[in-house]
Design an enzyme around this catalytic site. Structure first.
Site, PDB file in Angstrom:
ATOM      1  N   THR A 190       6.488   0.407   2.530  1.00  0.00           N
ATOM      2  CA  THR A 190       7.242   1.464   2.611  1.00  0.00           C
ATOM      3  C   THR A 190       6.386   2.340   4.168  1.00  0.00           C
ATOM      4  O   THR A 190       5.877   3.587   3.154  1.00  0.00           O
ATOM      5  CB  THR A 190       8.022   2.504   2.465  1.00  0.00           C
ATOM      6  OG1 THR A 190       8.659   1.460   1.676  1.00  0.00           O
ATOM      7  CG2 THR A 190       9.151   3.547   3.203  1.00  0.00           C
ATOM      8  N   LEU A 242       1.013  -1.057   0.371  1.00  0.00           N
ATOM      9  CA  LEU A 242       0.026   0.334  -0.357  1.00  0.00           C
ATOM     10  C   LEU A 242       0.628   1.202  -0.215  1.00  0.00           C
ATOM     11  O   LEU A 242       2.152   1.808   0.278  1.00  0.00           O
ATOM     12  CB  LEU A 242      -0.818  -0.148   1.572  1.00  0.00           C
ATOM     13  CG  LEU A 242      -2.339  -1.252   0.808  1.00  0.00           C
ATOM     14  CD1 LEU A 242      -2.721  -1.415   2.323  1.00  0.00           C
ATOM     15  CD2 LEU A 242      -3.546  -1.069   0.441  1.00  0.00           C
ATOM     16  N   PRO A 243       0.184   2.502  -0.527  1.00  0.00           N
ATOM     17  CA  PRO A 243       1.092   3.543  -0.469  1.00  0.00           C
ATOM     18  C   PRO A 243       1.423   4.161   0.099  1.00  0.00           C
ATOM     19  O   PRO A 243       3.056   4.592   0.622  1.00  0.00           O
ATOM     20  CB  PRO A 243       0.380   4.765  -0.954  1.00  0.00           C
ATOM     21  CG  PRO A 243      -0.950   4.534  -0.790  1.00  0.00           C
ATOM     22  CD  PRO A 243      -1.290   2.088  -0.621  1.00  0.00           C
ATOM     23  N   LYS A 302       8.094  11.184   1.371  1.00  0.00           N
ATOM     24  CA  LYS A 302       7.278  10.458   1.552  1.00  0.00           C
ATOM     25  C   LYS A 302       8.575   9.520   2.893  1.00  0.00           C
ATOM     26  O   LYS A 302       8.804   9.782   3.676  1.00  0.00           O
ATOM     27  CB  LYS A 302       5.845   9.159   1.196  1.00  0.00           C
ATOM     28  CG  LYS A 302       5.753   8.654   2.399  1.00  0.00           C
ATOM     29  CD  LYS A 302       5.343   7.080   1.658  1.00  0.00           C
ATOM     30  CE  LYS A 302       5.992   6.145   1.571  1.00  0.00           C
ATOM     31  NZ  LYS A 302       5.507   4.827   0.868  1.00  0.00           N
ATOM     32  N   LYS A 309      15.167  -0.321   6.035  1.00  0.00           N
ATOM     33  CA  LYS A 309      14.952   0.628   4.665  1.00  0.00           C
ATOM     34  C   LYS A 309      14.540   1.849   4.369  1.00  0.00           C
ATOM     35  O   LYS A 309      14.828   2.489   3.589  1.00  0.00           O
ATOM     36  CB  LYS A 309      13.179  -0.249   4.370  1.00  0.00           C
ATOM     37  CG  LYS A 309      12.616   0.496   3.097  1.00  0.00           C
ATOM     38  CD  LYS A 309      12.522   0.055   1.715  1.00  0.00           C
ATOM     39  CE  LYS A 309      11.517   1.117   0.714  1.00  0.00           C
ATOM     40  NZ  LYS A 309      12.041   1.245  -1.080  1.00  0.00           N
TER      41      LYS A 309
HETATM   42  P1  NAD Z   1       0.649   2.513  -5.972  1.00  0.00           P
HETATM   43  O1  NAD Z   1       0.446   3.948  -5.593  1.00  0.00           O
HETATM   44  O2  NAD Z   1       1.416   3.040  -7.282  1.00  0.00           O
HETATM   45  O3  NAD Z   1       0.003   1.719  -5.601  1.00  0.00           O
HETATM   46  C1  NAD Z   1      -0.719   1.733  -4.866  1.00  0.00           C
HETATM   47  C2  NAD Z   1      -2.137   0.683  -5.025  1.00  0.00           C
HETATM   48  O4  NAD Z   1      -2.609   0.687  -4.006  1.00  0.00           O
HETATM   49  C3  NAD Z   1      -3.051   0.994  -5.554  1.00  0.00           C
HETATM   50  O5  NAD Z   1      -3.187   0.728  -6.626  1.00  0.00           O
HETATM   51  C4  NAD Z   1      -4.427   2.045  -4.455  1.00  0.00           C
HETATM   52  O6  NAD Z   1      -5.338   2.248  -5.005  1.00  0.00           O
HETATM   53  C5  NAD Z   1      -4.254   1.115  -3.604  1.00  0.00           C
HETATM   54  N1  NAD Z   1      -4.737   1.045  -2.591  1.00  0.00           N
HETATM   55  C6  NAD Z   1      -4.315   2.450  -2.033  1.00  0.00           C
HETATM   56  N2  NAD Z   1      -5.206   2.598  -0.434  1.00  0.00           N
HETATM   57  C7  NAD Z   1      -6.123   1.246  -0.687  1.00  0.00           C
HETATM   58  C8  NAD Z   1      -6.608   0.653   0.501  1.00  0.00           C
HETATM   59  N3  NAD Z   1      -7.431   0.819   1.766  1.00  0.00           N
HETATM   60  N4  NAD Z   1      -7.847  -0.747   0.142  1.00  0.00           N
HETATM   61  C9  NAD Z   1      -6.637  -1.131  -0.878  1.00  0.00           C
HETATM   62  N5  NAD Z   1      -5.760  -0.214  -1.795  1.00  0.00           N
HETATM   63  C10 NAD Z   1      -5.380   0.475  -1.888  1.00  0.00           C
HETATM   64  O7  NAD Z   1       2.381   2.351  -4.733  1.00  0.00           O
HETATM   65  P2  NAD Z   1       3.635   1.848  -5.169  1.00  0.00           P
HETATM   66  O8  NAD Z   1       4.487   2.679  -6.056  1.00  0.00           O
HETATM   67  O9  NAD Z   1       3.054   0.243  -5.736  1.00  0.00           O
HETATM   68  O10 NAD Z   1       4.216   1.580  -4.260  1.00  0.00           O
HETATM   69  C11 NAD Z   1       3.484   0.885  -2.577  1.00  0.00           C
HETATM   70  C12 NAD Z   1       4.332   0.863  -1.690  1.00  0.00           C
HETATM   71  O11 NAD Z   1       5.887   0.289  -2.351  1.00  0.00           O
HETATM   72  C13 NAD Z   1       4.832   2.285  -1.006  1.00  0.00           C
HETATM   73  O12 NAD Z   1       4.687   1.750  -0.123  1.00  0.00           O
HETATM   74  C14 NAD Z   1       6.112   2.392  -1.881  1.00  0.00           C
HETATM   75  O13 NAD Z   1       6.566   3.526  -0.618  1.00  0.00           O
HETATM   76  C15 NAD Z   1       6.840   1.395  -1.828  1.00  0.00           C
HETATM   77  N6  NAD Z   1       7.340   1.237  -3.207  1.00  0.00           N
HETATM   78  C16 NAD Z   1       7.413   1.672  -3.748  1.00  0.00           C
HETATM   79  C17 NAD Z   1       8.600   1.349  -4.789  1.00  0.00           C
HETATM   80  C18 NAD Z   1       8.583   1.782  -6.445  1.00  0.00           C
HETATM   81  O14 NAD Z   1       9.954   1.829  -7.198  1.00  0.00           O
HETATM   82  N7  NAD Z   1       7.117   2.409  -7.572  1.00  0.00           N
HETATM   83  C19 NAD Z   1      10.304   0.815  -4.461  1.00  0.00           C
HETATM   84  C20 NAD Z   1       9.916   0.250  -3.099  1.00  0.00           C
HETATM   85  C21 NAD Z   1       8.920   0.628  -2.283  1.00  0.00           C
END
Ligand code: NAD
Length: 292
Positions: free
Chosen positions: A95, A65-66, A245, A170
């Site tokens: 994260t 999740l975000p 963030k 992390k």
């Molecule tokens: P993203 O915004 O693409 O995806 C998050 C998803 O969660 C979205 O599809 C959103 O609709 C869903 N969501 C939000 N609240 C929700 C809820 N209450 N119930 C169900 N679904 C819900 O984000 P991402 O890039 O996939 O990143 C996810 C996590 O991974 C974050 O914490 C980020 O910091 C971490 N991360 C991201 C990356 C990257 O390169 N994008 C790398 C390492 C870690």
């Protein structure tokens, strides 16, 4: 593991869940976004209309999740910890703040449920290729239980310590990543402004004492590395908003532990400026734009 639940099918979650599904494990999937659910269904996952819907008959639940409030929403407001089967292993891979992570895993423990914090490194490409790095906090025995899943989604799995430790490690990693990305971007511009070719300069520094991950894998200067977001107008990848963030979370961690992190603070300020300039949805290597 025969069947798992997956909540959060965004840039990272969808390819991670897809790799599990391709490995022959059934996936119950949920996301707030209808578009994400359609993608998941097309990839053969069983989509559900709410978070509780994914819990039926699963061996593990993975969340991606975000931020911390979305994780609190799922586990505390939606009351998932009240209804989840006690044999289900929870792997929380977003994260988020180590404090929130510890709080939720303590509540889970009080309900007799095993929960790991397992944030990842490796970005969207790592999620797609199944070669993410997992940084795990919680009990080592629970890590062993989840190992087969970690090995499908990643190729490096580290045990950092008790609950919340995965998040601490992390955040340390991402603060350093931001610092060396900012340093790499300004240094490349310094060379170019003094007549050097960015490709030549990158090659020299990569093989000298300035070498670092940004130069090796993620060069921020457009046109130097074909596969890097810099060569695709900084689209996709790891967004500036997510980097900010993480830097804010690292700053809170520093404050709470009376640690001095001037470089981390400066990087946070630079990423705040990127947000103010309207670049929140660009990849974090777009910090180079400040110096072009
Ligand atoms: P993203 O915004 O693409 O995806 C998050 C998803 O969660 C979205 O599809 C959103 O609709 C869903 N969501 C939000 N609240 C929700 C809820 N209450 N119930 C169900 N679904 C819900 O984000 P991402 O890039 O996939 O990143 C996810 C996590 O991974 C974050 O914490 C980020 O910091 C971490 N991360 C991201 C990356 C990257 O390169 N994008 C790398 C390492 C870690």
């Amino acid at each position: 593991m025969k069947k798992i639940g997956f909540i959060g099918l965004g840039n990272m979650g969808l390819p991670m869940a897809n790799n599990i599904s391709k490995a022959g494990i059934e996936v119950n999937a949920f996301d707030l976004s209808e578009k994400a659910l359609i993608h998941a269904e097309n990839l053969g996952m069983s989509i559900k209309q709410d978070s509780k819907g994914v819990l039926e008959d699963i061996d593990a639940l993975i969340t991606m999740l975000p931020n911390g409030s979305s994780v609190e929403k799922i586990f505390l407001e939606d009351n998932l910890l009240e209804v989840i089967n006690k044999r289900t292993l929870i792997i929380e891979s977003s994260t988020i703040s180590p404090g929130i992570s510890k709080k939720i895993s303590t509540i889970a423990k009080n309900h007799g449920i095993s929960m790991l914090d397992a944030p990842v490194s490796g970005g969207v490409k790592g999620a797609e290729l199944g070669n993410l790095t997992f940084i795990v906090g919680g009990s080592q025995a629970d890590l062993e239980k989840g190992l087969s899943l970690f090995k499908i989604m990643g190729d490096k799995i580290f045990y950092a310590g008790e609950s919340g430790s995965g998040q601490i490690a992390k955040l340390c990693n991402n603060m350093l990543l931001a610092v060396h990305m900012c340093g790499t971007a300004e240094t490349l511009a310094l060379g170019v402004n003094n007549g050097l070719d960015p490709v030549v300069l990158s090659e020299i520094m990569k093989n000298s004492s300035g070498g670092n991950w940004s130069l090796e894998k993620y060069n921020p200067y457009p046109g130097v590395m074909e596969t890097a977001p810099a060569s695709e107008n900084y689209s996709g990848g790891f967004l500036n908003s997510l980097m900010l963030k993480d830097l804010k979370l690292a700053s809170e961690l520093a404050l709470g532990s009376k640690s001095t992190t001037p470089m981390g603070k400066l990087a946070m300020q630079l990423y705040e400026e990127m947000m103010d300039d309207g670049f929140g949805t660009l990849d974090f290597s777009s910090i180079q734009k400040k110096y072009l």
